[in-house]
Design a protein around this motif. Structure first.
Motif, PDB file in Angstrom:
ATOM      1  N   UNK A  60      -6.895 -18.885 -11.822  1.00  0.00           N
ATOM      2  CA  UNK A  60      -5.534 -18.735 -12.341  1.00  0.00           C
ATOM      3  C   UNK A  60      -4.676 -19.757 -11.594  1.00  0.00           C
ATOM      4  N   UNK A  61      -3.988 -20.593 -12.345  1.00  0.00           N
ATOM      5  CA  UNK A  61      -3.142 -21.611 -11.740  1.00  0.00           C
ATOM      6  C   UNK A  61      -1.675 -21.323 -11.942  1.00  0.00           C
ATOM      7  N   UNK A  62      -0.886 -21.811 -11.022  1.00  0.00           N
ATOM      8  CA  UNK A  62       0.568 -21.632 -11.078  1.00  0.00           C
ATOM      9  C   UNK A  62       1.234 -22.935 -10.666  1.00  0.00           C
ATOM     10  N   UNK A  63       2.239 -23.355 -11.420  1.00  0.00           N
ATOM     11  CA  UNK A  63       3.026 -24.534 -11.041  1.00  0.00           C
ATOM     12  C   UNK A  63       4.346 -24.488 -11.795  1.00  0.00           C
ATOM     13  N   UNK A  64       5.436 -24.880 -11.128  1.00  0.00           N
ATOM     14  CA  UNK A  64       6.716 -24.893 -11.827  1.00  0.00           C
ATOM     15  C   UNK A  64       7.004 -26.229 -12.499  1.00  0.00           C
ATOM     16  N   UNK A  65       6.124 -27.213 -12.292  1.00  0.00           N
ATOM     17  CA  UNK A  65       6.231 -28.521 -12.962  1.00  0.00           C
ATOM     18  C   UNK A  65       7.589 -29.171 -12.718  1.00  0.00           C
TER      19      UNK A  65
END
Length: 339
Positions: free
Chosen positions: A30-35
């Protein structure tokens, strides 16, 4: 089905490579990033496109400081291990924008710690930094040395993360490993870092700014060696140190909590000038140098003592800078269509 690994900052440089390595060995990620737009978002999008093409990858576009969103993510995906690489990076940017670093690196890290506590995460591996050593002038930098004199807000937030992790490890029994990264470089790197900036400028016959009056030295560490260390750390959860002495406490381990700090570097330092010379050779172009004094918050020299990391993880970085820089140049040429 086994619970997934959460990788924060998965569209970032180190997070992207770490997620790819985990997927390659069969993990669900599971990945998370606010970009965010700290640097070119299209590069982040290109990294993310490679991850989302994999059937075992699930992505969340989310800010670490969004407490409600983070609570929902942890409750829904219930990761059993977490690799926390998401943060507001950059030393020079922190001099002018300290609030951004507090929001992302301290408030955001608290959200990660709370999420780990809520779902019973088995091990939290998180990114710290070599710049935590700050004004310490003793090289190579050992995790046995103190870090009481940071030179910038970015470093201060990372030192705070180490302390926060120890508190959660002690109170809630959450195993935590902090990794102090030393100047990471390689394909898919960050455009705000020297190798990326130097390459673009040299190809355009533009001058490059060389800070520190040409005296700067760094422990340049290739991305594959860094990821080797991250994965090895993830697979070996921190435990209480039975040899720890409260009367003379080791600042890198704990006798009261499953917590530790390790260096991830090449274990040697190179002159910045040597780094530039290798890049010139790989590009077939000479650099125009604009030699300048060191900037506020910058360390002149870094070098990792990786004795403890070798012992704990069998960590063995193998990539010399001529090989690593060559691989970066090959990637840069292919990605940007440089002949």
């Amino acid at each position: 089905m086994t619970r997934p690994v959460l990788v924060t900052g998965s569209a970032g440089f180190i997070g992207f490579h770490t997620a790819l390595r985990l997927l390659a060995r069969g993990e669900r990620v599971v990945g998370l990033d606010n970009m965010n737009d700290y640097y070119d978002v299209s590069l982040k999008e290109a990294r993310l496109a490679q991850l989302t093409a994999h059937p075992n990858y699930r992505h969340h576009h989310l800010d670490l400081a969004d407490r409600e969103g983070m609570t929902t993510l942890f409750a829904g995906d219930r990761p059993d291990r977490v690799v926390h690489l998401g943060a507001q990076a950059g030393i020079r940017y922190s001099v002018e924008n300290p609030e951004t670093y507090v929001d992302s690196n301290i408030v955001g890290f608290l959200s990660v710690l709370q999420g780990c506590r809520d779902v019973g995460v088995g091990h939290l591996v998180f990114a710290s930094t070599s710049s935590a050593f700050g004004a310490n002038g003793t090289l190579p930098y050992s995790v046995k040395q103190g870090v009481a004199h940071p030179l910038n807000v970015y470093s201060a937030t990372k030192i705070a993360n180490e302390a926060m992790a120890h508190a959660y490890a002690y109170v809630f029994g959450l195993p935590c490993t902090g990794l102090r990264f030393f100047t990471v470089y390689g394909p898919w790197g960050r455009p705000d870092m020297a190798l990326f900036k130097f390459t673009g400028a040299i190809l355009k016959d533009e001058p490059i700014n060389v800070y520190g009056d040409g005296q700067m030295e760094r422990d340049f560490t290739y991305i594959d060696d860094i990821v080797d260390g991250v994965i090895a750390a993830l697979d070996a959860p921190a435990v209480r140190d039975p040899a720890w002495n409260a009367a003379a406490p080791d600042p890198s381990t704990s006798g009261v909590a499953p917590w530790r700090i390790l260096n991830l570097g090449a274990g040697r330092r190179e002159r910045l000038q040597r780094y530039i010379e290798v890049l010139e050779d790989k590009l077939g172009h000479k650099a125009l140098l604009n030699v300048m004094p060191a900037q506020d918050g910058e360390m002149i020299r870094t070098e990792a003592d990786i004795t403890e990391t070798r012992a704990a993880l069998a960590y063995a970085p193998v990539t010399p800078i001529d090989v690593g820089v060559g691989r970066f140049v090959d990637w840069y040429s292919d990605f940007y269509g440089v002949p």
